[in-house]
Design an enzyme around this catalytic site. Structure first.
Site, short mmCIF file in Angstrom:
data_model
loop_
_atom_site.label_atom_id
_atom_site.label_comp_id
_atom_site.label_asym_id
_atom_site.label_seq_id
_atom_site.Cartn_x
_atom_site.Cartn_y
_atom_site.Cartn_z
N ARG A 27 14.19 -17.83 4.53
CA ARG A 27 13.71 -16.87 5.54
C ARG A 27 14.67 -15.68 5.63
O ARG A 27 14.26 -14.55 5.87
CB ARG A 27 13.53 -17.56 6.90
CG ARG A 27 13.25 -16.58 8.05
CD ARG A 27 12.51 -17.21 9.23
NE ARG A 27 13.04 -18.47 9.70
CZ ARG A 27 14.17 -18.62 10.39
NH1 ARG A 27 14.93 -17.58 10.68
NH2 ARG A 27 14.56 -19.83 10.76
N TYR A 68 -4.68 3.56 11.74
CA TYR A 68 -5.31 2.28 11.46
C TYR A 68 -5.67 1.58 12.79
O TYR A 68 -4.84 1.50 13.69
CB TYR A 68 -4.34 1.42 10.64
CG TYR A 68 -4.87 0.06 10.31
CD1 TYR A 68 -5.93 -0.10 9.43
CD2 TYR A 68 -4.33 -1.07 10.90
CE1 TYR A 68 -6.43 -1.35 9.14
CE2 TYR A 68 -4.82 -2.34 10.61
CZ TYR A 68 -5.88 -2.46 9.73
OH TYR A 68 -6.38 -3.70 9.45
N ASP A 98 3.14 5.76 7.97
CA ASP A 98 2.38 4.73 7.26
C ASP A 98 1.89 5.38 5.97
O ASP A 98 1.01 6.24 5.98
CB ASP A 98 1.21 4.25 8.13
CG ASP A 98 0.44 3.11 7.48
OD1 ASP A 98 0.37 3.06 6.24
OD2 ASP A 98 -0.12 2.27 8.22
N LYS A 100 -2.57 -3.50 0.00
CA LYS A 100 -3.49 -2.53 -0.58
C LYS A 100 -3.05 -2.12 -1.99
O LYS A 100 -3.16 -2.91 -2.91
CB LYS A 100 -3.62 -1.35 0.39
CG LYS A 100 -3.81 -1.76 1.87
CD LYS A 100 -5.12 -2.44 2.15
CE LYS A 100 -5.23 -3.06 3.54
NZ LYS A 100 -4.96 -2.18 4.68
C1 PLP Z 1 -4.64 -2.31 6.00
C2 PLP Z 1 -3.80 -1.32 6.70
C3 PLP Z 1 -2.84 -1.74 7.64
C4 PLP Z 1 -2.69 -3.20 8.03
O1 PLP Z 1 -2.14 -3.94 6.99
P1 PLP Z 1 -2.40 -5.55 6.82
O2 PLP Z 1 -1.70 -5.84 5.54
O3 PLP Z 1 -3.87 -5.76 6.80
O4 PLP Z 1 -1.76 -6.20 7.99
C5 PLP Z 1 -2.04 -0.77 8.23
N1 PLP Z 1 -2.16 0.53 7.92
C6 PLP Z 1 -3.08 0.96 7.02
C7 PLP Z 1 -3.19 2.41 6.73
C8 PLP Z 1 -3.92 0.06 6.38
O5 PLP Z 1 -4.82 0.50 5.50
#
Ligand code: PLP
Length: 375
Positions: free
Chosen positions: A48, A101, A173, A198
């Site tokens: 961890r 998001y 982000d 993603k």
């Molecule tokens: C999918 C997404 C998130 C959340 O991420 P997870 O891996 O689903 O927790 C946050 N910001 C953006 C821009 C996203 O596309």
């Protein structure tokens, strides 16, 4: 070294046991101490806290974003929350993009009020709106560019400058742009957040998140501690999968962006499409800013509004043969999503809006599929 070279090599480590070219996976949760009870020579104690596969991934992502270090989490939301937990205190105020998001909006409006944290959602296509929302309790500005799902662009140099002027930490982000297109730390942003579920994972089979810190950031030490003790960490196998996938990320994203540009252009003149949102289109409201801060293209995400409302939008998704109607993005397979349905408790999208994630399939095949669906 070039970005593509780093993507292949910055996460490799030497395997002293067998000389394997590909990183071995260390599943061990615990690491042996020496006779004196001290931490063993490689510095690992308990997985961890740290493990070789997570270390490799973190080194790779820090190199790609040009950061001093990075921190892996078990999801993009866990990464976002790690930033909130380490930067905010009871009474803090945070400024987010009004098109961020929907999970971030949900977290800030349902969980954080109990901790006395307040939030302003502002239109970051004009950075003046950010400055106007600053209060003395503002502790963090979180930009998202291109934003989700309207592909709004925030001028990151402007956001970074406002943060420095008011001594407020800034985060971006960077999930949709990826460091292949935009490197926020180079534009003066302090922290980068990724849903590595993603484009980094790229195959819709790993849930994970990353935070990357600019050098000399005090908050880094607290983030490292929060990662270890908060415990929302990915497994060594997930870290290994990500390291493997990131090696091809520049190739995938290059293809996805090139196809998205062709598709956005074609749909923008189609009579069955009311509106196309894509920062690469010259008519996009912040195209000039996008062109200056996005290199090698404008990303693989396109949103459209279909003429004829919700029913027409849903009927269109039903006619597609290659695009699958599902949430998420950044994978090799093309996806399309009726966004309003997915937004659940925080609906904001127009009822005829579809969000499209372009995969790595042939550009003409994808375009033909969309055109036959539109009729
Ligand atoms: C999918 C997404 C998130 C959340 O991420 P997870 O891996 O689903 O927790 C946050 N910001 C953006 C821009 C996203 O596309």
């Amino acid at each position: 070294m070039d970005f593509k070279t780093l993507a292949v090599h910055a996460g490799s480590f030497t395997d002293e046991t067998a000389g394997a070219v590909v990183n071995p996976i260390y599943l061990s949760t615990t690491y042996e101490r020496n006779q004196a009870g001290e931490i063993a020579p490689k510095g690992y104690v308990y997985s961890r806290h740290a493990n070789p596969n997570r270390g490799a991934l973190e080194k790779l992502v820090a190199a790609l974003e040009g950061g001093s270090e990075s921190f892996a989490f078990s999801s993009g939301m866990a990464a976002t929350m790690a930033v909130f937990q380490t930067v905010l205190s009871p009474g803090s105020h945070i400024i987010v993009s009004d098109d961020c998001y929907h999970g971030v909006t949900h977290l800030l409006t349902t969980q954080y009020p109990r901790w006395g944290v307040t939030c302003s959602a502002v239109d970051m296509t004009d950075v003046k709106n950010i400055e106007a929302a600053i209060r003395k309790e503002t502790a963090l500005i979180l930009a998202e560019t291109p934003s989700n799902p309207l592909l709004k662009i925030a001028d990151l140099e402007g956001v970074g400058a406002i943060g420095k002027k008011h001594r407020i930490l800034t985060a971006c982000d960077n999930t949709w742009a990826t460091p292949y297109h935009t490197r926020p730390l180079q534009l003066g942003i302090d922290l980068v957040i990724h849903s590595s579920t993603k484009y980094f994972g790229g195959h819709s089979d790993v849930l994970s998140g990353m935070v990357v810190a600019a050098s000399g950031l005090e908050i880094s030490e607290r983030l490292r501690d929060f990662q270890a003790v908060g415990g929302a960490v990915p497994s060594p196998f997930e870290c290994w999968l990500l390291t493997r996938s990131i090696a091809t990320m520049p190739l995938r994203v290059r293809q996805q962006s090139a196809s998205a540009a062709v598709i956005a252009e074609a749909l923008s003149v189609h009579p069955a499409v009311e509106r196309v949102y894509y920062p690469g289109l010259s008519g996009h409201i912040n195209h000039a800013v996008a062109a200056s801060q996005m290199k090698n293209g404008f990303g693989g995400m396109v949103s459209i509004q279909v003429s004829g409302g919700r029913a027409a939008a849903l009927a269109f998704t039903g006619k597609l043969k290659i695009f699958r109607h599902a949430t998420s993005l950044g994978g090799v397979e093309s996806l399309i999503e009726h966004r309003l349905t997915a937004e659940g408790a925080h609906p904001k999208s127009p009822e005829n809006l579809l969000r499209i994630s372009i995969g790595v399939e042939d550009t003409q095949d994808l375009l033909s599929d969309l055109l036959q669906g539109l009729g």
